[in-house]
Design an enzyme around this catalytic site. Structure first.
Site, PDB file in Angstrom:
ATOM      1  N   ASP A  90       6.397   2.494   4.554  1.00  0.00           N
ATOM      2  CA  ASP A  90       6.707   1.078   4.274  1.00  0.00           C
ATOM      3  C   ASP A  90       7.941   0.869   3.399  1.00  0.00           C
ATOM      4  OD1 ASP A  90       5.807   1.499   1.586  1.00  0.00           O
ATOM      5  OD2 ASP A  90       5.076  -0.567   1.533  1.00  0.00           O
ATOM      6  N   GLU A  91       8.730   1.906   3.243  1.00  0.00           N
ATOM      7  CA  GLU A  91       9.774   1.824   2.222  1.00  0.00           C
ATOM      8  C   GLU A  91      11.029   2.579   2.656  1.00  0.00           C
ATOM      9  OE1 GLU A  91       9.716   3.318  -2.376  1.00  0.00           O
ATOM     10  OE2 GLU A  91       7.978   3.626  -1.124  1.00  0.00           O
TER      11      GLU A  91
HETATM   12  P1  TTP Z   1       3.097   0.786  -1.738  1.00  0.00           P
HETATM   13  O1  TTP Z   1       4.398   0.236  -1.256  1.00  0.00           O
HETATM   14  O2  TTP Z   1       3.082   1.528  -3.038  1.00  0.00           O
HETATM   15  O3  TTP Z   1       2.028  -0.374  -1.902  1.00  0.00           O
HETATM   16  P2  TTP Z   1       1.797  -1.654  -1.016  1.00  0.00           P
HETATM   17  O4  TTP Z   1       2.814  -1.781   0.060  1.00  0.00           O
HETATM   18  O5  TTP Z   1       0.372  -1.639  -0.539  1.00  0.00           O
HETATM   19  O6  TTP Z   1       1.914  -2.836  -2.044  1.00  0.00           O
HETATM   20  P3  TTP Z   1       3.236  -3.405  -2.744  1.00  0.00           P
HETATM   21  O7  TTP Z   1       3.318  -4.831  -2.321  1.00  0.00           O
HETATM   22  O8  TTP Z   1       2.973  -3.280  -4.208  1.00  0.00           O
HETATM   23  O9  TTP Z   1       4.385  -2.579  -2.279  1.00  0.00           O
HETATM   24  O10 TTP Z   1       2.474   1.743  -0.656  1.00  0.00           O
HETATM   25  C1  TTP Z   1       2.600   1.502   0.731  1.00  0.00           C
HETATM   26  C2  TTP Z   1       1.358   1.896   1.459  1.00  0.00           C
HETATM   27  O11 TTP Z   1       1.065   3.267   1.233  1.00  0.00           O
HETATM   28  C3  TTP Z   1       0.127   1.133   1.009  1.00  0.00           C
HETATM   29  O12 TTP Z   1      -0.037  -0.086   1.700  1.00  0.00           O
HETATM   30  C4  TTP Z   1      -0.979   2.097   1.270  1.00  0.00           C
HETATM   31  C5  TTP Z   1      -0.343   3.460   1.136  1.00  0.00           C
HETATM   32  N1  TTP Z   1      -0.704   4.048  -0.168  1.00  0.00           N
HETATM   33  C6  TTP Z   1      -1.779   4.934  -0.215  1.00  0.00           C
HETATM   34  O13 TTP Z   1      -2.366   5.249   0.824  1.00  0.00           O
HETATM   35  N2  TTP Z   1      -2.136   5.455  -1.420  1.00  0.00           N
HETATM   36  C7  TTP Z   1      -1.500   5.130  -2.596  1.00  0.00           C
HETATM   37  O14 TTP Z   1      -1.871   5.600  -3.676  1.00  0.00           O
HETATM   38  C8  TTP Z   1      -0.391   4.209  -2.529  1.00  0.00           C
HETATM   39  C9  TTP Z   1       0.348   3.810  -3.785  1.00  0.00           C
HETATM   40  C10 TTP Z   1      -0.043   3.711  -1.298  1.00  0.00           C
HETATM   41 MG    MG Z   2       4.828  -1.590  -0.359  1.00  0.00          MG
END
Ligand code: TTP
Ligand code: MG
Length: 362
Positions: free
Chosen positions: A107-108
């Site tokens: 997602d990044e």
């Molecule tokens: P993130 O980008 O850290 O979190 P997010 O997208 O859910 O929320 P934010 O709006 O704060 O960005 O992580 C992306 C995905 O990765 C998240 O949806 C689920 C997965 N993930 C895990 O499986 N375990 C974890 O500990 C984290 C941090 C993320």
């Molecule tokens: Mg995220």
């Protein structure tokens, strides 16, 4: 050389897994959704919707704890194929705007848009466009951070969440860096954060006050990076499609080793180091190769490819032992050992199904 500031965008999806679930199941919308292990298991929260975050729930929290905080929350099992599909779409959108994008997880990603002529060179408008494309093509919301380096772009995407579009200009960068707790700096993990705290370094400002030699004394090679980021400086480039093929560590011993148990122990340590490097680079590997150079300088390698990413667990330890079976360990002394991991992929970019045990430790 062009010394004008670079233009880096960091895109990070909002509540990614949970947002996909809310998109695909209208009854989950506007509700506290928790993706991960079941509340009655020993599993953990992978992520949760913003509605659930209001109850203090966050990633990596035991699901049972999340249940106590919000019993009415809906617990959903992860569907990696759906996340993978959304991820592929967002990557195809990035590819439309620049070749220089570096996914960090599903997602990044970082994008270097320094050379884009779109929107008269406005990276902020370009980021806005990318967000719109993502919304239109995936029905999901992304946050964008824009700055002149990776470290600040990532900070910026977090500051604007959710649905963020946040710019940190070159003039503001140093001040931002000073104001941050050191734990927020990319590349400063738990252990380093703790060590900095012990040294009284709590914020970027504290870090900035440390002379480089002092940092070097405590943090070795990483000192320069810490020294720079405290000043809002980060020279790391966005690594586009350049795919690294392997990553490895080796060591030559002062005295040759005869004992097989000692050889195994050294290999395990080298593997730990290599895995740490891999994690730093946000990669995962499927092939493990060990290299042995005997006292007589004859060298052999033994390798194996797995269907799951190589991780630091007992089956990997067994694998190391297995790889040593067809060698002359125990008969010939060893002067050098090495471990290489190859078959590299971006972490999280693979099947993801192996992550299941992370959520459900029953
Ligand atoms: P993130 O980008 O850290 O979190 P997010 O997208 O859910 O929320 P934010 O709006 O704060 O960005 O992580 C992306 C995905 O990765 C998240 O949806 C689920 C997965 N993930 C895990 O499986 N375990 C974890 O500990 C984290 C941090 C993320
Ligand atoms: Mg995220």
């Amino acid at each position: 050389m062009d010394d004008s500031p670079r233009k880096i965008i960091h895109i990070d999806m909002d509540a990614f897994f949970a947002a996909v679930e809310q998109r695909d199941n209208p009854k989950y919308r506007n509700k506290p959704i928790i993706v991960g292990g079941k509340p009655d298991s020993r599993g953990v929260v992978a992520t949760c919707s913003y509605e659930a975050r209001q109850f203090g729930i966050h990633s990596a929290m035991p699901s049972s704890h999340a249940y106590r905080l919000c019993p009415q929350a809906i617990f959903v099992r992860p569907r990696f194929a759906a996340y993978q599909e959304a991820s592929e779409i967002i990557r195809s959108i990035f590819a439309r705007y620049t070749e220089l994008f570096e996914p960090l997880s599903l997602d990044e990603a970082y994008l270097d848009v320094s050379h884009s002529l779109l929107f008269q060179g406005s990276a902020t408008l370009l980021a806005k466009q990318i967000k719109e494309d993502i919304r239109r093509q995936t029905h999901l919301i992304a946050s964008a951070g824009i700055s002149y380096n990776k470290f600040l772009a990532k900070i910026a995407s977090d500051l604007g969440k959710p649905d963020g579009l946040y710019l940190i200009t070159p003039r503001q960068g140093a001040e931002f860096a000073e104001s941050l707790p050191v734990g927020k700096f990319h590349g400063i993990g738990r252990a380093t954060e703790q060590k900095m705290h012990e040294l009284g370094i709590l914020t970027g400002k504290d870090l900035k006050q440390q002379p480089l030699p002092v940092l070097q004394q405590h943090f070795g090679k990483s000192a320069r990076y810490y020294y720079d980021i405290a000043r809002g400086i980060d020279h790391r480039s966005v690594n586009g499609r350049r795919i690294r093929k392997s990553i490895g560590v080796e060591t030559t011993f002062e005295e040759d080793i005869a004992d097989p148990a000692t050889v195994t122990r050294h290999l395990q340590q080298l593997l730990q180091k290599t895995l740490a490097k891999l994690r730093e680079k946000n990669l995962e590997a499927y092939t493990l190769t060990v290299k042995i150079k005997y006292q007589n300088f004859v060298q052999v390698t033994r390798g194996k490819t797995l269907s799951q990413p190589i991780s630091d667990n007992s089956s990997t330890q067994l694998l190391v032992t297995e790889l040593l079976k067809n060698t002359a360990i125990g008969e010939k002394k060893v002067r050098l050992l090495g471990v290489t991991l190859s078959g590299l992929r971006g972490r999280g970019s693979s099947h993801g199904f192996q992550q299941m045990d992370l959520f459900d430790r029953v």
